[in-house]
Design a protein around this motif. Structure first.
Motif, short mmCIF file in Angstrom:
data_model
loop_
_atom_site.label_atom_id
_atom_site.label_comp_id
_atom_site.label_asym_id
_atom_site.label_seq_id
_atom_site.Cartn_x
_atom_site.Cartn_y
_atom_site.Cartn_z
N MET A 128 -23.32 -47.64 28.15
CA MET A 128 -22.46 -48.70 27.62
C MET A 128 -20.99 -48.26 27.62
N TYR A 129 -20.76 -47.02 27.26
CA TYR A 129 -19.39 -46.49 27.24
C TYR A 129 -18.75 -46.54 28.62
N LEU A 130 -19.42 -46.00 29.63
CA LEU A 130 -18.83 -45.94 30.96
C LEU A 130 -18.61 -47.33 31.55
N CYS A 131 -19.60 -48.21 31.40
CA CYS A 131 -19.49 -49.56 31.99
C CYS A 131 -18.53 -50.45 31.22
N SER A 132 -18.53 -50.35 29.90
CA SER A 132 -17.63 -51.20 29.12
C SER A 132 -16.17 -50.78 29.33
N CYS A 133 -15.92 -49.49 29.46
CA CYS A 133 -14.56 -49.04 29.74
C CYS A 133 -14.11 -49.50 31.13
N ALA A 134 -15.01 -49.39 32.11
CA ALA A 134 -14.68 -49.90 33.45
C ALA A 134 -14.33 -51.37 33.38
N ALA A 135 -15.07 -52.14 32.58
CA ALA A 135 -14.83 -53.57 32.46
C ALA A 135 -13.51 -53.88 31.75
N THR A 136 -13.17 -53.10 30.72
CA THR A 136 -11.92 -53.38 30.00
C THR A 136 -10.71 -53.03 30.85
N PHE A 137 -10.81 -51.98 31.67
CA PHE A 137 -9.72 -51.71 32.62
C PHE A 137 -9.65 -52.83 33.66
N ASN A 138 -10.79 -53.23 34.17
CA ASN A 138 -10.82 -54.24 35.22
C ASN A 138 -10.21 -55.56 34.75
N ASN A 139 -10.40 -55.87 33.47
CA ASN A 139 -9.89 -57.12 32.91
C ASN A 139 -8.51 -56.99 32.26
N GLY A 140 -7.91 -55.80 32.39
CA GLY A 140 -6.56 -55.63 31.87
C GLY A 140 -6.47 -55.58 30.36
N ILE A 141 -7.60 -55.36 29.69
CA ILE A 141 -7.58 -55.23 28.24
C ILE A 141 -6.90 -53.92 27.87
N ILE A 142 -7.10 -52.91 28.69
CA ILE A 142 -6.38 -51.65 28.58
C ILE A 142 -5.84 -51.26 29.95
N ASP A 143 -4.92 -50.31 29.96
CA ASP A 143 -4.26 -49.89 31.20
C ASP A 143 -4.19 -48.37 31.20
N LEU A 144 -3.72 -47.84 32.29
CA LEU A 144 -3.47 -46.40 32.40
C LEU A 144 -2.08 -46.22 32.97
N HIS A 145 -1.21 -45.55 32.24
CA HIS A 145 0.16 -45.35 32.71
C HIS A 145 0.51 -43.88 32.83
N GLN A 146 1.26 -43.59 33.86
CA GLN A 146 1.93 -42.30 33.99
C GLN A 146 3.43 -42.56 33.83
N ILE A 147 4.03 -41.86 32.89
CA ILE A 147 5.48 -41.98 32.67
C ILE A 147 6.11 -40.62 32.94
N VAL A 148 7.17 -40.61 33.71
CA VAL A 148 7.93 -39.38 33.95
C VAL A 148 9.25 -39.49 33.18
N PHE A 149 9.50 -38.50 32.32
CA PHE A 149 10.73 -38.42 31.53
C PHE A 149 11.52 -37.18 31.95
N THR A 150 12.82 -37.23 31.71
CA THR A 150 13.60 -35.99 31.71
C THR A 150 14.23 -35.84 30.33
N LYS A 151 14.32 -34.60 29.89
CA LYS A 151 14.96 -34.31 28.61
C LYS A 151 16.46 -34.28 28.83
N GLY A 152 17.11 -35.36 28.46
CA GLY A 152 18.52 -35.50 28.80
C GLY A 152 18.67 -35.83 30.27
N ILE A 153 19.82 -35.52 30.81
CA ILE A 153 20.12 -35.86 32.20
C ILE A 153 19.66 -34.75 33.14
N ASN A 154 19.03 -35.17 34.24
CA ASN A 154 18.68 -34.26 35.32
C ASN A 154 19.03 -34.96 36.62
N ASN A 155 20.14 -34.53 37.24
CA ASN A 155 20.61 -35.16 38.47
C ASN A 155 20.11 -34.47 39.73
#
Length: 393
Positions: free
Chosen positions: A354-381
């Motif tokens: 139930m866990y594996l299939c329900s999670c697959a379904a909630t991602f598929n339906n956009g109920i949850i998402d997965l994000h990667q965010i890249v930050f820099t601490k202050g400025i990095n040119n």
């Protein structure tokens, strides 16, 4: 007609556009939608109305675990259809205080993390790939294997970190260590992984020795909150699939910990399951799978990062990659079901399915998402000004 059956039949009206059938405990059949039913739901015992009003997902989830509800047909297809209407589910957080608690101290969070990740390396190795990566893969090609997708993900992250030989990298919530192993082998960086899981610590320690990377890598049983007083310093920080365990009251504390050890201009990559809006989460998942787990929204994390002068360099959604990853895990789980049965009882097996299939379904339906965010601490040119380098070999 009893009150439970009346309530359930009313609830089923939410799904009238979908084609499936429901068999009740007394033999009555209800067919929804038009055309041939895609699957069939057997409700073998009445479900308590009070439980359904407190949490629809918890009531149905427990009923499935106990064998009182059965899905005839493809489990993912059924859950993908039903969870499309999750906004119609009841969830009364106040009625379930033992599940929706606000306790986020060290001992409680260590206990909650251990309850999931210390089930046993032997169990996880049955259905994860050879890298033992327990997070979203990255499918460059439709026919990538799970192993290829996980290696793709690791190298995608390492490229985003823009690593250079001799730099230092901290992995907060390092799991079984494959990301740091690849970072050390490919970029010759010095790495530290921290985890609260004894099982992960043990396995990662073994891997470091097996790969002869003792001069490059170290793993510690350590809470992220202890970073502030550690006097450690890193050029890069990464955290994959760990923020979900921090808890909403501690998001700022998490950023303070990262900020305490990341050098000025350093790069921080955060990979986590996210929500569109702030939520306390799902009762069934919190009770049985990730106790204390909370999914942060994208906007609240970016909002907090600004308070620490962290600049957002890149944001990428891997939502559909996680749907594929979970279905690959489910396939592996089923392919090794005989071995799983030697370890766990039927109720656990139904819970994990139930866990594996329900999670697959909630991602598929956009109920949850997965994000990667890249930050820099202050400025990095000094970072590349286009994303082209991410896709070059």
């Amino acid at each position: 007609m009893n009150v439970e059956k009346t309530f359930l039949k009313t609830f089923l009206k939410n799904f009238e556009e979908e084609a499936f059938a429901v068999d009740f405990w007394d033999g009555e059949e209800v067919v929804l939608g038009k055309g041939e039913p895609q699957f069939r739901v057997h409700i073998r015992k009445p479900l308590n109305k009070k439980d359904l009003l407190s949490s629809t997902s918890l009531a149905f989830g427990e009923a499935y675990m106990n064998g009182d509800v059965e899905f005839e047909g493809d489990l993912f297809l059924a859950l993908n259809t039903v969870l499309k209407y999750m906004n119609k589910f009841n969830s009364d957080h106040k009625a379930l205080p033992e599940i929706f608690h606000k306790i986020t101290n060290k001992s409680k969070q260590r206990e909650e993390v251990s309850s999931h990740y210390d089930i046993g390396n032997d169990f996880y190795s049955l259905w994860l790939d050879e890298t033992m990566s327990y997070s979203c893969g990255y499918f460059k090609n439709e026919n990538d294997t799970l192993y290829q997708a996980q290696m793709n993900k690791i190298h995608h992250i390492l490229k985003k970190l823009n690593l250079k030989e001799g730099q230092s990298l901290l992995d907060i919530g390092c799991g079984w260590g494959m990301l740091l192993i690849e970072a050390a082998k490919k970029y010759k960086v010095k790495g530290l992984g921290i985890t609260l899981s004894q099982e992960q610590f043990n396995k990662f320690s073994e891997r470091i020795k097996e790969e002869n990377l003792e001069d490059y890598l170290e793993v510690k049983l350590m809470d992220y909150r202890d970073l502030k007083k550690s006097k450690l310093s890193f050029d890069r920080v990464v955290s994959v699939g760990m923020l979900e365990h921090v808890g909403r009251p501690n998001y700022e504390l998490f950023f303070e910990a990262v900020n305490a050890v990341l050098k000025d201009g350093g790069v921080f990559l955060l990979h986590y399951i996210s929500g569109i809006k702030e939520s306390e989460g799902d009762a069934w998942i919190k009770k049985y799978i990730f106790p204390g787990g909370v999914i942060p929204s994208l906007r609240e994390i970016i909002n907090i990062s600004g308070d620490y002068n962290y600049h957002v360099i890149d944001v990428e959604s891997l939502r559909l990659h996680y749907t594929k990853t979970l279905l690959e895990w489910y396939k592996n789980f089923n392919n090794n079901i005989d071995k799983v049965k030697e370890m766990f009882d039927e109720r656990f097996i139904r819970m994990w399915s139930m866990y594996l299939c329900s999670c697959a379904a909630t991602f598929n339906n956009g109920i949850i998402d997965l994000h990667q965010i890249v930050f820099t601490k202050g400025i990095n040119n000094s970072l590349p000004i286009t994303r082209k380098y991410l896709y070059e070999d």
